[in-house]
Design an enzyme around this catalytic site. Structure first.
Site, mmCIF file in Angstrom:
data_model
loop_
_atom_site.group_PDB
_atom_site.id
_atom_site.type_symbol
_atom_site.label_atom_id
_atom_site.label_comp_id
_atom_site.label_asym_id
_atom_site.label_seq_id
_atom_site.Cartn_x
_atom_site.Cartn_y
_atom_site.Cartn_z
ATOM 1 N N ASP A 332 0.834 -1.185 0.000
ATOM 2 C CA ASP A 332 0.000 0.000 0.000
ATOM 3 C C ASP A 332 0.881 1.252 0.000
ATOM 4 O O ASP A 332 1.845 1.335 0.770
ATOM 5 C CB ASP A 332 -0.892 -0.025 1.244
ATOM 6 C CG ASP A 332 -1.829 1.160 1.326
ATOM 7 O OD1 ASP A 332 -2.672 1.303 0.431
ATOM 8 O OD2 ASP A 332 -1.709 1.933 2.295
ATOM 9 N N GLU A 368 1.699 -0.472 -5.122
ATOM 10 C CA GLU A 368 0.789 0.614 -5.432
ATOM 11 C C GLU A 368 1.707 1.821 -5.626
ATOM 12 O O GLU A 368 2.213 2.376 -4.647
ATOM 13 C CB GLU A 368 -0.200 0.853 -4.294
ATOM 14 C CG GLU A 368 -1.201 1.948 -4.623
ATOM 15 C CD GLU A 368 -2.182 2.207 -3.485
ATOM 16 O OE1 GLU A 368 -3.377 2.413 -3.776
ATOM 17 O OE2 GLU A 368 -1.756 2.209 -2.310
#
Length: 713
Positions: A332, A368
């Site tokens: 993330d 990401e």
């Protein structure tokens, strides 16, 4: 009962031996560290000062401690230069491998001594029977990612025993494994499973951080998803998924923690080394410890530019790969992890350490590739062995099928692996993680049903979530009984799914999109632990048809080397062609597309000729028509003794081609808002298949073995 001894200074965390347990923490500038032991009811039994010290490490060995022992820490020192020592706050061991229960924010319990609010760290034994089951170790071309939430995936499934719904054991229930296998999923990507706590703001609103992107312990599986011992049940889940040939990818959050900014709670890292674990804004004479750097939007940013923070993250990753046996990670806000002195560094210590680590270098790594800090968008700039979540793919495919004109060239680039972002001979064709929908955004059903987000339930006056979704409701906002609107919505979902599975790269599928899951227009359901977020297993007839179509498209991709692993030669690289795979692009009238065609401002229809075009092998022709009109496409010659056969037509309600098959005329109709897929096959095989001679040896050249695609008759 418990006897404290000096012990040894390695490893960090709690490790059992024959007589007790070693405890070791990193606590720079501290005056004293107390180990607090609790019983199973979380009543404090004793406090013992860690007697050993080497540099910034504090450690001790306690005789009599066994697996299951609850514990926590209190750290004493002078709050100065960014340090926030407060012995009233019970701290979770940063290396805790299990927690006694979930941690829920409570203002009254946190005030003063916080022991009643904070979950206790738990001493864990490593023994587990893996039953000889190893990791699937899939080649890149076989990976199909399936993103889901541990709780939401099974919470409403009527076939799962009530006690197992929403748990690790629910994920590996035979019904769920059967669903994933029949769909063609090879890797399940789980939203955060590390222990977390909801933000105090959400607790005050009566909401919760359902997604779990707010960690408090990097090593410990979230207790909410267990029925008993979360560690054992997590390992059981991994073992059974591996037994079924399905990899386990974890969505990990190492960019921030639940401790938030200066005014946030002290739960773990803040109490041990606030100045080292977190990044801060620059002041006149160094870091301004009153202003946390916040490139994550969550109040703080973990500082992997500090060696001990980097070690913590690497140790956690290695633990999940070795002891918990997971196969890889989706990071993330991964740009935050590679920031050094506040700037993204393509050769950061984090990247170097991952590449040099013999365990982590073999794991599947997905980034990401952005955060919200300065110059935080870094798609295509990660090391070559990484995969990257490609939002350019998402936006292009959505815009094209929504009917935005002038998107043909960009779509063609996305179809063949986004080589503008992931250059050939430097990045693998699988580097691009192609997706239509992710957890943060509309589901596929909502993408074709809503023009606007509907996030009122989130308590932020509908201001949160993406504002530009490239969605289209097809004339009615939300659910409708209008059959024309509903039919077109289903057709558009088939278009999107077919495009995803005919594209080069690593496909990513959001769980429930294959069965029409809706969040009622909420495109930021992070705080909705209810039916808005949970997968609905009660299907409409159109959902069953979509599931069948998705299975067929998944099977087609799996059985085709062209769509799963296109190998385009590059004469400039090695001086000779290495593959007879080719891609040609055609105008509907049959001529190869020119620069003028590609840049036509109103262009909405074209064809892709892909495969072993000149080699007599696998070859496909894909018709894309995003316009409002039916268009006739002239087909290229199939070759001597060969014929084009229709396999997919998204304009039908099941995705199968219209009958009869008219492609012998070298013309195929690309219906409005539709995709059509044709395969080149031998004439003899077509004739035999149409006559129902299933045992003929050449029939396998018509359709791949095990395929469910009927031939047009």
């Amino acid at each position: 009962m418990f006897v404290m001894e000096t012990g040894v200074d390695h490893p960090l965390g709690a490790r059992l031996d024959e007589t007790g347990c070693h405890f070791c923490v990193w606590a720079p500038q501290s005056d004293k560290v107390e180990l607090c032991l609790f019983d199973e009811q979380e009543q404090e039994l004793t406090r013992l000062t860690l007697p050993g010290q080497r540099g910034q490490y504090r450690f001790g060995h306690v005789r009599g401690v066994r697996a299951g022992q609850r514990y926590g820490y209190r750290v004493y020192g002078t709050p100065d230069e960014g340090m926030l020592f407060d012995p009233d706050k019970l701290l979770i061991d940063p290396y805790a491998r299990a927690l006694s229960r979930p941690t829920h924010w409570d203002d009254e319990q946190y005030e003063g001594d916080s022991a009643a609010m904070v979950a206790k760290s738990v001493v864990v034994a490593d023994d587990f029977d893996w039953q000889g089951v190893g990791k699937p170790t899939l080649p890149p071309e076989r990976v199909v990612l399936y993103e889901t939430h541990v709780k939401g995936f099974t919470r409403q499934h009527p076939g799962i025993p009530e006690a197992l719904r929403g748990t690790y054991l629910g994920i590996c229930h035979p019904l769920m494994i059967e669903h994933m296998q029949s769909l063609g999923i090879t890797a399940v990507q789980l939203m955060p499973v590390a222990a977390y706590m909801s933000e105090p703001r959400l607790a005050q609103l009566g909401l919760t951080n359902y997604w779990g992107y707010n960690p408090i312990a990097f090593f410990a599986p979230e207790p909410r998803y267990g029925t008993g011992e979360a560690v054992t049940e997590f390992k059981t889940m991994v073992r059974e998924l591996h037994r079924a040939g399905i990899e386990v990818i974890l969505d990990v959050v190492y960019n921030h923690t639940a401790e938030a900014g200066v005014d946030g709670p002290m739960l773990s890292l803040k109490g041990f080394d606030n100045a080292g674990y977190y990044a801060f804004e620059s002041g006149a004479h160094g870091p301004d410890y009153n202003r946390h750097a916040n490139v994550t939007g969550c109040g703080n940013s973990v500082n992997l530019d500090h060696p001990n923070s980097l070690r913590l993250v690497l140790d956690a990753l290695r633990y999940w790969v070795t002891e918990m046996q997971v196969d890889g990670f989706r990071f993330d806000l991964a740009v935050t992890l590679a920031r050094e002195a506040g700037e993204f560094e393509p050769m950061s210590a984090f990247f170097k350490a991952m590449m040099a680590d013999p365990v982590l270098a073999r794991a599947r790594l997905i980034a990401e590739p952005w955060d919200i800090g300065p110059f935080g968008y870094r798609l295509g700039q990660f090391p070559s062995q990484w995969l990257e979540v490609n939002d350019r793919y998402r936006d292009t495919v959505r815009a094209f099928w929504r009917g935005d004109a002038g998107k043909m060239g960009d779509l063609a680039t996305r179809l063949v692996g986004s080589r503008d972002l992931f250059p050939k001979n430097w990045r693998s064709p699988h580097s691009s993680v192609n997706y239509l929908c992710y957890h943060d955004g509309f589901t596929l059903e909502d993408l074709v049903s809503y023009n606007q987000r509907h996030n009122q339930a989130n308590g932020e006056d509908n201001r949160d979530g993406h504002g530009n979704n490239l969605s289209y409701n097809h004339g009615v906002e939300g659910p409708t009984l209008d059959p024309k609107v509903n039919n077109l919505r289903q057709q558009q979902k088939r278009n999107l799914i077919a495009t995803l599975l005919l594209s080069q790269g690593t496909p990513h599928f959001l769980a429930g999109d294959e069965i029409g899951r809706s969040q009622l227009g909420n495109n930021n359901a992070y705080c909705q632990d209810n039916r808005i977020s949970w997968v609905n297993w009660q299907w409409r007839p159109e959902d069953e048809r979509l599931l069948a179509f998705t299975r067929q498209m998944m099977a087609l991709r799996a059985e085709s080397t062209v769509f799963s692993n296109l190998q385009l030669s590059d004469d400039s690289w090695n001086g000779k062609a290495t593959s007879c795979h080719r891609v040609n692009w055609y105008h509907p009238d049959g001529h190869q597309l020119t620069d003028q065609d590609w840049h036509a401002p109103m262009g909405q229809a074209f064809a892709m000729d892909i495969g072993m075009i000149d080699c007599g092998g696998e070859r496909w022709y894909v018709l894309f028509n995003a316009s409002d009109y039916d268009i006739q496409f002239r087909l290229p010659p199939a070759g001597e003794g060969m014929e084009w056969v229709q396999l997919i037509d998204t304009a039908t309600n099941d995705g199968m081609p219209f009958l009869p098959d008219d492609v012998k005329r070298q013309v195929a109709v690309g219906h409005a808002h539709s995709l059509k897929l044709l395969e080149r096959v031998a004439l003899s095989a077509v004739a035999l298949a149409r006559e129902g001679v299933a045992a003929a040896p050449d029939v396998a050249t018509v359709l791949p073995t095990g395929s469910q695609f009927p031939l047009a008759g």
